[in-house]
Write an enzyme that holds these catalytic residues in place. Sequence first.
Site, PDB file in Angstrom:
ATOM      1  N   VAL A  16       0.852  -1.190   0.000  1.00  0.00           N
ATOM      2  CA  VAL A  16       0.000   0.000   0.000  1.00  0.00           C
ATOM      3  C   VAL A  16       0.893   1.248   0.000  1.00  0.00           C
ATOM      4  O   VAL A  16       2.098   1.151   0.175  1.00  0.00           O
ATOM      5  CB  VAL A  16      -0.942   0.013   1.232  1.00  0.00           C
ATOM      6  CG1 VAL A  16      -1.846  -1.203   1.207  1.00  0.00           C
ATOM      7  CG2 VAL A  16      -0.142   0.055   2.536  1.00  0.00           C
ATOM      8  N   CYS A  17       0.259   2.421  -0.166  1.00  0.00           N
ATOM      9  CA  CYS A  17       1.010   3.675  -0.141  1.00  0.00           C
ATOM     10  C   CYS A  17       1.546   3.908   1.273  1.00  0.00           C
ATOM     11  O   CYS A  17       0.839   3.580   2.228  1.00  0.00           O
ATOM     12  CB  CYS A  17       0.122   4.846  -0.544  1.00  0.00           C
ATOM     13  SG  CYS A  17      -0.378   4.753  -2.276  1.00  0.00           S
ATOM     14  N   PRO A  18       2.700   4.484   1.468  1.00  0.00           N
ATOM     15  CA  PRO A  18       3.580   5.014   0.419  1.00  0.00           C
ATOM     16  C   PRO A  18       4.578   3.991  -0.123  1.00  0.00           C
ATOM     17  O   PRO A  18       5.417   4.341  -0.931  1.00  0.00           O
ATOM     18  CB  PRO A  18       4.344   6.127   1.155  1.00  0.00           C
ATOM     19  CG  PRO A  18       4.526   5.581   2.539  1.00  0.00           C
ATOM     20  CD  PRO A  18       3.271   4.767   2.817  1.00  0.00           C
ATOM     21  N   TYR A  19       4.484   2.719   0.347  1.00  0.00           N
ATOM     22  CA  TYR A  19       5.538   1.760  -0.012  1.00  0.00           C
ATOM     23  C   TYR A  19       5.489   1.380  -1.484  1.00  0.00           C
ATOM     24  O   TYR A  19       6.485   0.967  -2.067  1.00  0.00           O
ATOM     25  CB  TYR A  19       5.472   0.542   0.911  1.00  0.00           C
ATOM     26  CG  TYR A  19       5.551   1.003   2.334  1.00  0.00           C
ATOM     27  CD1 TYR A  19       6.728   1.563   2.819  1.00  0.00           C
ATOM     28  CD2 TYR A  19       4.429   0.996   3.154  1.00  0.00           C
ATOM     29  CE1 TYR A  19       6.797   2.087   4.098  1.00  0.00           C
ATOM     30  CE2 TYR A  19       4.486   1.504   4.439  1.00  0.00           C
ATOM     31  CZ  TYR A  19       5.665   2.052   4.907  1.00  0.00           C
ATOM     32  OH  TYR A  19       5.729   2.583   6.165  1.00  0.00           O
TER      33      TYR A  19
END
Lengths: 81, 268
Positions: A16-19
């Site tokens: 998921v964000c930010p990864y």
Amino acid sequence: MEEIKPDKTINIKGLVCPYTFVKSKLAIEDMEVGEVLEIVLDYPEASRSIPKSMEDHGHKVLKVEKVNDTDWVIVIRKERD
Amino acid sequence: MELNDEQIHRYSRHIILPEVGGKGQKRLLSARVIMVGAGGLGCPVGYYLAAAGVGTLGVIDNDTIELSNLQRQIAHSTERVGMHKADSAKKTFEALNPDVNVIAIKERISKDNILDLIKDYDIVVDGSDNFPTRYLVNDACVLSGKPLVSGAILRFEGQVTTILPGEGHCYRCLFEEPPPPGLVPSCQEAGVLGALPGVIGGLQAMEVLKLILGKGEPLKNRLLIYDALKASFRKVKIPKNPKCPVCGDDPTIRELHDYEAEYCQMRF
């Protein structure tokens, strides 16, 4: 349209964000200017945020495509170090 | 060096920044910074450098923690009163970030050991609270060509400057000699409001990170002065002095000497 052959492909499904962007950015950092990165992902928000962030970082978004019910493919050309 | 998954998570907000990225984070992890003092300034500087993943932190302090330090020295704690500040800082910083190797140096710096202490480090941070140390650290950095991020605090006012030997000013370009004993009060005599070292130490940490990353403009030939009561910052120009006794065209100081610490205990 001619199919672009990526120099590198990363699968960030499940992230998921930010990864999603962090992983994409780390991948593109290790590439040469002009090379093409293909990103496979399944986090809907990232299908919008990754292209935008990559453009902000000066790279070229070549393709954003929903390829099935869950997945997107984004293709980016590295434009600068 | 490749970043592992834990590091990718830990430093994700750095990696996202165009100015940092994975490359910048690796530079931070390989950087070596030595701090003079683990007191009011050293605590926040070390805390933020450790959090940012600066890989090796040297902490020089020969003092032990006193209850009166804890109003501003945030890396220490009540139960550690009596412990060496350098050991306490190591414990705190390594607990925050196990990527960081903190080297606790429980020595009093002098002309005889300072060059040896700083030689394996990339950047020196001065968080000392007295002029003899400040001038000694300045001269040692100029003579060995080490970048120095210097901070000072008193009452409600603080200042920060970045000394890049050979490129910009040094402390002696501004004031050739330390003030005479007794003229300038120390923190012990004049007091300091608790959060002030946090502001100044935070600015010093930021200067260090910028130097490591090679981004932005360092406070070279500038002194940044913060007035807490007025909530104002001002930047004063300090031109490099060609007649400076240590970094000028014809320097008279070619080796280190200690100043008598007669007007102030060497206390950080």
